[in-house]
Scaffold this motif. Structure first.
Motif, PDB file in Angstrom:
ATOM      1  N   ALA A  75      45.894  96.280  32.435  1.00  0.00           N
ATOM      2  CA  ALA A  75      46.084  96.391  33.888  1.00  0.00           C
ATOM      3  C   ALA A  75      47.298  95.564  34.289  1.00  0.00           C
ATOM      4  O   ALA A  75      47.500  94.462  33.778  1.00  0.00           O
ATOM      5  N   LEU A  76      48.087  96.109  35.218  1.00  0.00           N
ATOM      6  CA  LEU A  76      49.300  95.414  35.633  1.00  0.00           C
ATOM      7  C   LEU A  76      48.977  94.177  36.475  1.00  0.00           C
ATOM      8  O   LEU A  76      49.612  93.146  36.336  1.00  0.00           O
ATOM      9  N   ASN A  77      47.968  94.298  37.339  1.00  0.00           N
ATOM     10  CA  ASN A  77      47.647  93.177  38.238  1.00  0.00           C
ATOM     11  C   ASN A  77      46.151  93.194  38.554  1.00  0.00           C
ATOM     12  O   ASN A  77      45.407  94.029  38.026  1.00  0.00           O
ATOM     13  N   LEU A 121      40.325  98.097  25.485  1.00  0.00           N
ATOM     14  CA  LEU A 121      40.671  97.645  26.833  1.00  0.00           C
ATOM     15  C   LEU A 121      40.947  96.153  26.786  1.00  0.00           C
ATOM     16  O   LEU A 121      40.146  95.388  26.251  1.00  0.00           O
ATOM     17  N   HIS A 122      42.092  95.764  27.345  1.00  0.00           N
ATOM     18  CA  HIS A 122      42.411  94.333  27.360  1.00  0.00           C
ATOM     19  C   HIS A 122      41.384  93.583  28.192  1.00  0.00           C
ATOM     20  O   HIS A 122      40.931  94.051  29.218  1.00  0.00           O
ATOM     21  N   MET A 137      51.787  89.481  31.653  1.00  0.00           N
ATOM     22  CA  MET A 137      52.080  90.766  31.007  1.00  0.00           C
ATOM     23  C   MET A 137      52.630  90.577  29.598  1.00  0.00           C
ATOM     24  O   MET A 137      52.307  91.350  28.695  1.00  0.00           O
ATOM     25  N   LYS A 138      53.411  89.536  29.417  1.00  0.00           N
ATOM     26  CA  LYS A 138      54.004  89.315  28.091  1.00  0.00           C
ATOM     27  C   LYS A 138      52.896  89.091  27.049  1.00  0.00           C
ATOM     28  O   LYS A 138      52.922  89.646  25.949  1.00  0.00           O
ATOM     29  N   VAL A 162      48.776 101.667  27.431  1.00  0.00           N
ATOM     30  CA  VAL A 162      48.793 102.302  28.745  1.00  0.00           C
ATOM     31  C   VAL A 162      48.694 101.176  29.768  1.00  0.00           C
ATOM     32  O   VAL A 162      47.726 100.421  29.772  1.00  0.00           O
ATOM     33  N   ILE A 163      49.753 101.046  30.560  1.00  0.00           N
ATOM     34  CA  ILE A 163      49.727 100.010  31.585  1.00  0.00           C
ATOM     35  C   ILE A 163      49.278 100.650  32.887  1.00  0.00           C
ATOM     36  O   ILE A 163      49.931 101.544  33.417  1.00  0.00           O
ATOM     37  N   VAL A 164      48.122 100.217  33.348  1.00  0.00           N
ATOM     38  CA  VAL A 164      47.539 100.821  34.550  1.00  0.00           C
ATOM     39  C   VAL A 164      48.047 100.047  35.768  1.00  0.00           C
ATOM     40  O   VAL A 164      47.937  98.829  35.830  1.00  0.00           O
TER      41      VAL A 164
END
Ligand code: ATP
Ligand code: MG
Length: 419
Positions: A334-336, A361-362, A368-369, A384-386
């Motif tokens: 997930a981005l945020n 799933l993270h 993000m890094k 996949v960055i959601v």
């Protein structure tokens, strides 16, 4: 700090890094068993001690010194099974599977023997075994051997194993041979190793597979078992050899091959390799026509083998024959914080729509890094960055590396964009 507790000596954990190899081996075994119409049977690991004493034999290595035997809380003597055949016959008798029927069965599971642990020899180990009941001709001996030959082919190790064959003939023929061998060895007793001297009285056939060079030198001039074969056993053995010849299976006759368990008669065989040091027997078996009756059932011919799974896995690893496994295909990030709420649903959607896709799933809020570093470490082909309202596919490997990556990426893009 509290003292850590360790596993029992000779009893191994199969760790996550090793389990893929085991699963691969097991899946091949299951597929080949299905191709030969063998059905699985699962027996308990504990049996009454008498079962093994009566079947394997009182004066065998297993019963004399290798069994894990204890009294349970009722005072009954129980034993952790050292092998599967006795249990399989016990189960077959108990549930009426054997008399007047044919059965083709297989089993897979742990066996227990108190031996000195070393490479290829453990105190808990796993066997895959076949047992075919109710068929007396050499055709079924050939079938179980062809089954094993197909396994080596499926695993790509046919060149690393060699089939050794012998016939123990009928009980009567073997008894005559035993007398002759004993008489011969008595005349050379002084040259025999201690174990072999002891076995003169108790289990003289086992002298044949003594490792002592002095004993082996004496045996060079000993009477041969094949000179004592009865006609029916000779014809049976001949029938087996002809079938193996016709099927293109190579073998060598090993007159010293007698096996360590008392219940065998006629055909005995071993698949051996020189790639594993001293523990070179990967698979061993034979005919045991008397055992069903000996354990209280009606006389039923039978033949089978047991394969040491650890030795097979060691051999496959040594030959680099374990196919590489892709642990993770897609890593979902997930981005945020807001996107984190929908990321599990995106991952679910992927799992629902692409059969077999491995989606990780993270977990946790890192930057993000760090997330991408984890994605990379997972072995996934892409992440996949959601984001809140859309997504990004980030390739972690060479995009054109495989058709599979390209194909699943296309699938994933379609699915995620429709989300
Ligand atoms: P060995 O001569 O190596 O002691 P065995 O004659 O006692 O073998 P079987 O009772 O015929 O062995 O068992 C069949 C197969 O199970 C063996 O060929 C081997 O591959 C495997 N096996 C037997 N004992 C062990 C053990 N202690 N650890 C790992 N595998 C074993
Ligand atoms: Mg042994």
């Amino acid at each position: 700090m509290a003292k850590t507790i360790q596993a029992i000596r000779g009893m191994n954990d199969i760790l996550p890094t090793q389990s893929a190899a085991w699963q691969y081996v097991e899946s091949v075994l299951r597929d080949v068993a299905a191709a030969y119409t063998y059905q699985e049977i699962r027996m308990p690991v504990l049996e009454s001690t008498d079962l093994f004493k009566r079947s394997i034999g009182e004066v065998t290595d297993i019963v004399e010194k290798e069994m894990y035997t204890f009294d349970d809380r009722n005072g009954d003597s129980l034993t952790l099974r050292p092998e599967g055949t006795a249990s399989c016959v016990r189960a077959g008798n108990e549930h009426g599977l054997l008399f007047n029927q044919t059965q083709r069965l297989w089993y897979l599971g742990p066996m227990f023997r108190h031996e000195r642990p070393q490479k290829g020899r453990y105190r808990q180990f796993n066997q895959f075994g076949l047992e075919a009941f109710g068929m007396e001709g050499p055709d079924i001996d050939a079938e179980v051997i062809l089954f094993s030959a197909r396994l080596w082919q499926a695993f790509g190790i046919s060149e690393q194993v060699e089939l050794q064959l012998n016939s123990l003939a009928s009980n009567e023929a073997r008894a005559n041979y035993r007398d002759a061998l004993r008489e011969f060895l008595r005349a050379h007793e002084a040259q025999l190793d201690e174990d072999s001297k002891r076995r003169l009285d108790t289990n003289v056939l086992r002298v044949l597979d003594s490792k002592s060079p002095e004993t082996q030198a004496v045996l060079a001039n000993a009477p041969k078992l094949s000179d004592y074969w009865d006609d029916a056993s000779r014809a049976h053995f001949d029938g087996l050899c002809k079938r193996l010849d016709a099927a293109g299976v190579r073998y060598t006759l090993n007159e010293r091959l007698v096996r360590g368990l008392d219940y065998y008669n006629r055909t005995v065989f071993e698949w051996v390799t020189t790639e594993l040091g001293a523990q070179g027997t990967v698979c061993a078996g034979g005919r045991y026509d008397g055992l069903v009756e000996q354990l209280g059932g009606k006389a039923t011919p039978a033949v089978g083998f047991a394969m040491g799974m650890e030795r097979l896995v060691l051999l496959l690893e040594a030959q680099d024959k374990i196919p590489a496994q892709q642990p993770v295909d897609v890593y979902v990030i997930a981005l945020n914080d807001d996107a984190e709420l929908i990321a599990p649903a995106v991952a679910e959607n992927l799992r629902s729509q692409v059969t077999g896709l491995k989606v990780q799933l993270h977990s946790g809020s890192q930057n993000m890094k760090k997330k991408l570093a984890k994605a990379d470490k997972s072995g996934a082909d892409y992440a996949v960055i959601v984001r809140e309202s859309d997504f990004e596919i980030k390739y972690l490997r060479d995009r054109e590396q495989t058709d599979r990556i390209a194909q699943t990426a296309t699938d994933v893009a379609t699915i995620v964009s429709g989300h």
